[in-house]
Design a protein around this motif. Structure first.
Motif, PDB file in Angstrom:
ATOM      1  N   PHE A 129       0.834  -1.208   0.000  1.00 34.08           N
ATOM      2  CA  PHE A 129       0.000   0.000   0.000  1.00 34.08           C
ATOM      3  C   PHE A 129       0.869   1.258   0.000  1.00 34.08           C
ATOM      4  O   PHE A 129       1.616   1.442  -0.948  1.00 34.08           O
ATOM      5  CB  PHE A 129      -1.014  -0.044   1.155  1.00 34.08           C
ATOM      6  N   ASN A 130       0.829   2.096   1.038  1.00 30.36           N
ATOM      7  CA  ASN A 130       1.550   3.379   0.913  1.00 30.36           C
ATOM      8  C   ASN A 130       3.072   3.217   1.025  1.00 30.36           C
ATOM      9  O   ASN A 130       3.808   4.192   0.825  1.00 30.36           O
ATOM     10  CB  ASN A 130       1.021   4.436   1.900  1.00 30.36           C
ATOM     11  N   ALA A 131       3.545   2.002   1.292  1.00 30.55           N
ATOM     12  CA  ALA A 131       4.989   1.746   1.255  1.00 30.55           C
ATOM     13  C   ALA A 131       5.391   1.110  -0.076  1.00 30.55           C
ATOM     14  O   ALA A 131       6.482   0.535  -0.200  1.00 30.55           O
ATOM     15  CB  ALA A 131       5.403   0.856   2.420  1.00 30.55           C
ATOM     16  N   GLY A 132       4.511   1.196  -1.077  1.00 28.93           N
ATOM     17  CA  GLY A 132       4.848   0.738  -2.415  1.00 28.93           C
ATOM     18  C   GLY A 132       5.030  -0.764  -2.495  1.00 28.93           C
ATOM     19  O   GLY A 132       4.330  -1.534  -1.837  1.00 28.93           O
ATOM     20  N   VAL A 133       5.991  -1.170  -3.320  1.00 28.93           N
ATOM     21  CA  VAL A 133       6.314  -2.593  -3.427  1.00 28.93           C
ATOM     22  C   VAL A 133       7.644  -2.831  -2.726  1.00 28.93           C
ATOM     23  O   VAL A 133       8.559  -2.002  -2.795  1.00 28.93           O
ATOM     24  CB  VAL A 133       6.369  -3.047  -4.906  1.00 28.93           C
ATOM     25  N   ARG A 134       7.754  -3.959  -2.025  1.00 28.64           N
ATOM     26  CA  ARG A 134       8.985  -4.304  -1.310  1.00 28.64           C
ATOM     27  C   ARG A 134       9.561  -5.579  -1.926  1.00 28.64           C
ATOM     28  O   ARG A 134       8.831  -6.560  -2.147  1.00 28.64           O
ATOM     29  CB  ARG A 134       8.723  -4.528   0.186  1.00 28.64           C
ATOM     30  N   ALA A 135      10.838  -5.552  -2.227  1.00 27.02           N
ATOM     31  CA  ALA A 135      11.516  -6.698  -2.845  1.00 27.02           C
ATOM     32  C   ALA A 135      12.273  -7.458  -1.759  1.00 27.02           C
ATOM     33  O   ALA A 135      13.117  -6.887  -1.056  1.00 27.02           O
ATOM     34  CB  ALA A 135      12.491  -6.207  -3.915  1.00 27.02           C
ATOM     35  N   LEU A 136      11.954  -8.749  -1.617  1.00 30.77           N
ATOM     36  CA  LEU A 136      12.572  -9.559  -0.563  1.00 30.77           C
ATOM     37  C   LEU A 136      13.470 -10.627  -1.160  1.00 30.77           C
ATOM     38  O   LEU A 136      13.105 -11.291  -2.132  1.00 30.77           O
ATOM     39  CB  LEU A 136      11.493 -10.263   0.280  1.00 30.77           C
ATOM     40  N   ASP A 137      14.628 -10.790  -0.561  1.00 29.34           N
ATOM     41  CA  ASP A 137      15.488 -11.945  -0.824  1.00 29.34           C
ATOM     42  C   ASP A 137      14.979 -13.070   0.075  1.00 29.34           C
ATOM     43  O   ASP A 137      15.069 -12.990   1.306  1.00 29.34           O
ATOM     44  CB  ASP A 137      16.938 -11.571  -0.478  1.00 29.34           C
ATOM     45  N   ILE A 138      14.413 -14.111  -0.559  1.00 29.96           N
ATOM     46  CA  ILE A 138      13.809 -15.190   0.239  1.00 29.96           C
ATOM     47  C   ILE A 138      14.571 -16.494   0.053  1.00 29.96           C
ATOM     48  O   ILE A 138      14.031 -17.576   0.343  1.00 29.96           O
ATOM     49  CB  ILE A 138      12.327 -15.393  -0.141  1.00 29.96           C
ATOM     50  N   ARG A 139      15.801 -16.421  -0.437  1.00 30.67           N
ATOM     51  CA  ARG A 139      16.549 -17.670  -0.661  1.00 30.67           C
ATOM     52  C   ARG A 139      16.714 -18.430   0.644  1.00 30.67           C
ATOM     53  O   ARG A 139      16.756 -19.652   0.647  1.00 30.67           O
ATOM     54  CB  ARG A 139      17.906 -17.356  -1.300  1.00 30.67           C
TER      55      ARG A 139
END
Lengths: 485, 181
Positions: A400-410
């Motif tokens: 939402f208001n923090a946009g999109v978050r990219a996570l390293d999930i390896r």
């Protein structure tokens, strides 16, 4: 011009002339039209305004030699119930946008298919999935089928082989609600989140064989004991959406609860499809392998399976090197942090009858003053593409208001944020309000609603507050996590 | 009418004083014959609401009412559309997961909000049965839910519960709670 710009300018001037430090922080935390996006290790590639329609599910389909984005929309707003489609000059209820994103830097809006009349979640055509006819067992090999919801009243299948001229094929109607469907393209089995009038819940699952989209075959209705027609007593919380591991995985992961009292339900797909179908409590229990309850504070919007993930830390262990992981994403419902934080959870479901939550992630509120920006702050959904480019390596979470978050999930035991992108607001961005002493107090902020990825590694985010579609790519260290050049 | 109200209030004060609960946290006398009691349920997805008890001497049988707002939990367009929705949202399950509706529900208006009311037979542990009233009313996307339970007949529990919900203090509180207060 957005009607919140003038007050914002006035406030800026006021605080420039000597406002308090507290007040200045409020201004810093407010988004401004024309400001650059906030980003880390992600950058904007292209943009479509989606005719300023509130957007939900994006699905990106490699269609012949083109890449087509299908975007489902919520209904219109109080101010603009039916936005004008500039391609037709007509006011049209929000439905499905079809955009050619072959050149992601220059997306080309092809067609808007109107949806159900109605505002916000009361209209539109939120959900969309796409299968090629040549992949479906009994499909027309020349067809490309788009499954979409039509507001709360129906599911529809369109032939979008020519995405400029879609043709309606099938309609499954008479429902009181719909939501986040799943469609297996290799089998045609569809899990249609629906509200059947005689069920006691707003949302359950109708299972159809849509291998021949022109001739849908109902397999069964599915839900939780207590939701079925004629039951009495407490009604279990409603389903939000399932994701199937297909016949190979023989599991379907159902998420219930959205933002409260949620749980993950692991279901044996074969028993679900071929077991006894009458909706009795025993028959509804029959295919269930286990449930993993969550806190009453959280719900399950998306349950994204990542089976047989090699865990580097466990590489030398004699047993348990690979783990079956389900990423569970809650949905924040209320504006300005008026409820417990909805976030992302990782469950180890390797031992299926003893699933266990192993880690969690949330964007940091203090990193952006998100509770004060306006609108919702918290998780909503993840990408659902299982294309190798990101699968089991990176996840993208709309926040939402923090946009999109990219996570390293390896290492799903320790998910790590490696990038984010918060688009700037535009003149089309709609307000979000909270009640203060009985009166609406409104703010304007980005509301990144849903996210999807394609096989090329582009990330597509869409906005619930009418800001449109942003096509992104990874940069720097985040790109390296995915193994992209 | 005034004299009757005074008598009931005096009686309630006497009962309240005699019950020795004056020191109970969150407990205070409110309304004619009703006193507020601590929210009796464990924490769940919604913040605790308010709970009230009316003793047999005043209400004919012991009746308890629990009410709380559930913000953002309603269909913003249709409101409380059917009886199934009352079954789902009205907090009956906090008391017991086993309840059976006695009849079709009815449209109701509480604190200037429209919704539905339904009566139930509530099955408690040890074979005990109570009458229960589930009420869900809405404004916009928000709900106010109330449950009343008692040992009396359902029509009697309904009558005293609705009288209580219509009282000025409770109506005012419900309005304020829905206004973000």
């Amino acid at each position: 011009m957005n009607r919140y710009v003038k007050p914002a300018a006035f406030l800026s001037a006021f605080f420039f002339l000597g406002g308090s430090a507290w007040a200045q922080s409020q201004i810093i935390q407010s988004q401004v039209i024309g400001a650059p996006p906030e980003a880390s290790n992600m950058k904007l590639v292209g943009y479509s305004d989606l005719q300023a329609r509130s957007a939900y599910q994006p699905t990106i389909h490699h269609q012949g030699d083109r890449w087509i984005a299908y975007v489902g929309h919520h209904g219109g707003t109080d101010e603009i119930p039916d936005p004008v489609n500039p391609m037709t000059g007509k006011a049209e209820p929000n439905g499905t946008s079809i955009i050619d994103v072959t050149d992601p830097a220059h997306p080309k809006y092809l067609r808007h298919i109107p949806g159900q009349e109605g505002k916000y979640e009361g209209g539109g055509a939120q959900m969309v999935r796409v299968c090629d006819g040549k992949q479906l067992p009994k499909g027309d090999p020349n067809a490309v089928y788009m499954l979409r919801t039509f507001g709360g009243e129906a599911h529809e299948i369109w032939n979008v082989a020519d995405p400029v001229n879609p043709a309606l094929i099938t309609r499954i109607a008479g429902l009181k609600d719909t939501h986040k469907n799943w469609w297996e393209c290799q089998t045609g089995i569809a899990f249609l989140v629906s509200g059947l009038p005689d069920w006691r819940t707003r949302r359950m699952t109708m299972i159809y064989d849509l291998s021949d989209p022109a001739h849908p075959v109902k397999i069964r209705d599915f839900g939780l004991p207590g939701q079925e027609p004629g039951a009495t007593g407490a009604v279990p919380t409603e389903v939000h959406g399932p994701i199937s591991a297909g016949p190979e995985g023989n599991r379907v992961y159902f998420g219930y609860g959205t933002d409260k009292g949620g749980f993950l339900q692991i279901v044996d797909r074969d028993k679900l499809l071929n077991g006894p179908k009458e909706p009795t409590p025993d028959n509804l229990r029959y295919p269930e392998i286990s449930r993993m309850p969550m806190s009453a504070f959280n719900g399950a919007h998306t349950t994204f399976p990542m089976l047989k993930m090699p865990i580097a830390e466990f590489a030398k262990d004699k047993d348990g090197k690979d783990r079956d992981i389900v990423m569970i994403v809650d949905e924040e419902i209320l504006n300005e942090c008026a409820e417990p934080r909805q976030m992302v959870w990782f469950a180890d479901v390797t031992v299926e009858n003893r699933p266990m939550m192993i880690s969690s992630y949330t964007a940091r509120e203090a990193s952006g003053g998100f509770c004060d920006r306006g609108g919702r702050f918290g998780a909503h959904s993840s990408n659902e593409s299982m294309a190798p480019v990101f699968y089991k390596k990176m996840a993208f979470i709309s926040y939402f208001n923090a946009g999109v978050r990219a996570l390293d999930i390896r290492d799903p035991y320790h998910p790590t944020e490696v990038g984010y992108f918060i688009p700037a607001i535009t003149a089309a961005t709609d307000k979000r309000c909270v009640k203060i002493d009985g009166k609406d107090r409104c703010k304007v902020a980005i509301q990144t609603n849903n996210v999807e990825t394609d096989e090329r590694g582009y990330i597509y985010i869409v906005d619930r507050a009418n800001t449109g579609l942003h096509i992104l790519e990874l940069t720097g260290p985040a790109r390296a996590v995915a193994g992209l050049p | 009418m005034k004299m009757r109200g005074l008598l009931i209030s005096a009686f309630a004060v006497a009962i309240f004083a005699a019950s020795g609960v004056a020191g109970y946290q969150h407990v205070r006398a409110t309304g004619a014959g009703w006193r507020e009691i601590a929210w009796p349920f464990p924490r769940d997805g919604w913040p605790a609401g308010r709970a009230f008890r009316c003793e047999t001497e005043v209400c004919g049988s012991e009746v308890e009412v629990y009410l709380r707002p559930e913000i953002g939990f309603c269909n913003c367009d249709t409101g409380v559309a059917d009886d199934d929705e009352v079954d789902r949202v009205a907090d009956l399950d906090l008391i017991s997961e086993r309840f059976v509706p006695l009849r079709e529900g009815e449209v109701i208006r509480v604190a200037d909000m429209q919704g539905r009311l339904r009566t139930y037979d509530l099955h408690l542990t040890g074979g005990v049965r109570h009458s229960a009233i589930g009420i869900a009313v809405s404004r916009g996307c928000d709900l106010m839910v109330a449950v009343a339970q008692g040992t009396g007949a359902a029509p009697d529990v309904q009558r005293v519960a609705l009288d209580f919900l219509a009282s000025r203090d409770i109506t005012r509180w419900m309005t304020k709670a829905m206004d973000g207060g």
